[in-house]
Design an enzyme around this catalytic site. Structure first.
Site, PDB file in Angstrom:
ATOM      1  N   ASN A  21      38.801  30.191  32.300  1.00 25.24           N
ATOM      2  CA  ASN A  21      38.056  31.538  31.673  1.00 25.24           C
ATOM      3  C   ASN A  21      37.644  31.296  30.382  1.00 25.24           C
ATOM      4  OD1 ASN A  21      40.932  31.415  31.029  1.00 25.24           O
ATOM      5  ND2 ASN A  21      40.951  33.698  30.801  1.00 25.24           N
ATOM      6  N   ILE A  22      36.589  32.046  30.104  1.00 29.65           N
ATOM      7  CA  ILE A  22      35.747  31.993  28.798  1.00 29.65           C
ATOM      8  C   ILE A  22      35.609  33.239  28.354  1.00 29.65           C
ATOM      9  CG2 ILE A  22      33.995  30.999  27.465  1.00 29.65           C
ATOM     10  CD1 ILE A  22      33.654  28.951  29.732  1.00 29.65           C
ATOM     11  N   GLU A  23      36.309  33.933  27.450  1.00 28.15           N
ATOM     12  CA  GLU A  23      36.127  35.377  26.738  1.00 28.15           C
ATOM     13  C   GLU A  23      35.413  35.169  25.852  1.00 28.15           C
ATOM     14  OE1 GLU A  23      40.092  36.594  26.177  1.00 28.15           O
ATOM     15  OE2 GLU A  23      40.500  36.553  28.414  1.00 28.15           O
ATOM     16  N   CYS A  80      35.319  34.527  34.642  1.00 29.08           N
ATOM     17  CA  CYS A  80      36.556  34.020  34.978  1.00 29.08           C
ATOM     18  C   CYS A  80      36.550  32.279  35.319  1.00 29.08           C
ATOM     19  CB  CYS A  80      37.032  34.812  36.083  1.00 29.08           C
ATOM     20  SG  CYS A  80      37.047  36.507  36.172  1.00 29.08           S
ATOM     21  N   GLU A 113      37.502  30.866  37.859  1.00 30.34           N
ATOM     22  CA  GLU A 113      37.002  30.607  39.385  1.00 30.34           C
ATOM     23  C   GLU A 113      35.511  30.330  39.091  1.00 30.34           C
ATOM     24  OE1 GLU A 113      39.233  32.968  38.420  1.00 30.34           O
ATOM     25  OE2 GLU A 113      40.062  33.962  40.140  1.00 30.34           O
ATOM     26  N   CYS A 147      39.259  37.928  40.971  1.00 32.04           N
ATOM     27  CA  CYS A 147      38.495  39.327  40.805  1.00 32.04           C
ATOM     28  C   CYS A 147      37.368  39.591  41.738  1.00 32.04           C
ATOM     29  CB  CYS A 147      37.803  39.703  39.422  1.00 32.04           C
ATOM     30  SG  CYS A 147      36.500  38.903  38.957  1.00 32.04           S
ATOM     31  N   CYS A 164      34.092  37.589  41.409  1.00 36.54           N
ATOM     32  CA  CYS A 164      34.367  36.019  41.924  1.00 36.54           C
ATOM     33  C   CYS A 164      34.608  35.901  43.330  1.00 36.54           C
ATOM     34  CB  CYS A 164      35.748  35.302  41.063  1.00 36.54           C
ATOM     35  SG  CYS A 164      35.521  35.235  39.312  1.00 36.54           S
TER      36      CYS A 164
HETATM   37  N1  THU Z   1      40.715  35.857  34.863  1.00 35.86           N
HETATM   38  C1  THU Z   1      40.177  35.061  35.540  1.00 35.86           C
HETATM   39  O1  THU Z   1      39.845  34.052  34.880  1.00 35.86           O
HETATM   40  N2  THU Z   1      40.506  35.064  36.822  1.00 35.86           N
HETATM   41  C2  THU Z   1      41.098  35.657  37.625  1.00 35.86           C
HETATM   42  O2  THU Z   1      41.422  35.168  38.670  1.00 35.86           O
HETATM   43  C3  THU Z   1      41.486  36.868  36.873  1.00 35.86           C
HETATM   44  C4  THU Z   1      41.282  37.185  35.555  1.00 35.86           C
HETATM   45  C5  THU Z   1      40.519  35.885  33.322  1.00 35.86           C
HETATM   46  C6  THU Z   1      39.551  37.356  32.980  1.00 35.86           C
HETATM   47  C7  THU Z   1      40.124  37.405  31.537  1.00 35.86           C
HETATM   48  O3  THU Z   1      39.759  36.349  30.476  1.00 35.86           O
HETATM   49  C8  THU Z   1      41.356  37.208  31.764  1.00 35.86           C
HETATM   50  O4  THU Z   1      41.895  36.660  32.824  1.00 35.86           O
HETATM   51  C9  THU Z   1      42.356  38.698  31.746  1.00 35.86           C
HETATM   52  O5  THU Z   1      41.607  39.356  32.574  1.00 35.86           O
END
Ligand code: THU
Length: 137
Positions: free
Chosen positions: A46-48, A57, A59, A90, A93
C-alpha cells in the site's frame, strides 16, 4: 509447483512486498503478491498520501505492477496485513482483481500477522462483477 507450494510462496512474497509499504498515516502496512500468467511473481504494497483519498492498496499495486510489466492475467494472489486484522481486499480492489484474474475461480489468500490464513476466490469476493464490454455496442 503444487497449489499449496504456490500459496506459501505468494504469502512469503507478499510479506517481502510489505517491507516497501508507505503507510505513515494509517500505520497499517499491507503487502501483496500475484502469480502472473507469464510465470513471474509481482509484488505490491500500500502507498498512502497526505491527501488520504489518493492512497492505493497493496493488492492494486501488485496487479498494476504486473500489468506495467506486460502481463495482463494473474492466476493467484496473496495479501498480508499486520496484527490480527485480515487485509481483506476493499471493494475497489475487488473490481480490479475481477478485471485481471484468470477466472472467477482464481484463488485469493488473505493472511494476518498471527499466521491466520483465509482462502477465497475472486468470484466469492466479487460475485457479479462489471466485466469488459464491447465499446462498439
Ligand atoms: N489497505 C490495503 O492496502 N489493502 C487492503 O486489503 C485493505 C486496506 C490499506 C489502505 C490503507 O493504506 C491502509 O490499508 C489502511 O486502510
Amino acid at each position: 509447483m503444487t497449489k499449496e507450494e504456490l500459496r506459501d510462496k505468494l504469502i512469503e512474497e507478499a510479506w517481502e512486498g510489505r517491507k516497501n509499504s508507505y503507510s505513515p498515516y494509517s500505520k497499517f502496512a499491507v503487502g501483496a503478491a500475484v502469480m502472473g500468467a507469464d510465470g513471474v511473481i509481482y509484488r505490491g504494497c500500500n502507498i498512502e498520501n497526505v491527501s488520504y483519498g489518493l492512497t492505493v492498496c497493496g493488492e492494486r499495486t501488485a496487479v498494476f505492477n504486473m500489468v506495467a510489466h506486460g502481463c495482463k492475467t494473474f492466476t493467484a494472489l496473496a495479501v498480508v496485513g499486520s496484527g490480527s486484522a485480515e487485509a481483506a481486499p476493499c471493494g475497489a480492489c475487488r473490481q480490479v482483481l475481477a478485471e485481471f484474474c484468470e477466472s472467477l475461480d482464481t484463488p485469493v489468500y488473505i493472511g494476518d500477522g498471527n499466521g491466520g490464513l483465509l482462502e477465497v476466490t475472486v468470484g466469492e469476493m466479487m460475485p457479479h462483477p462489471f466485466l469488459k464490454f464491447d465499446p462498439e455496442n
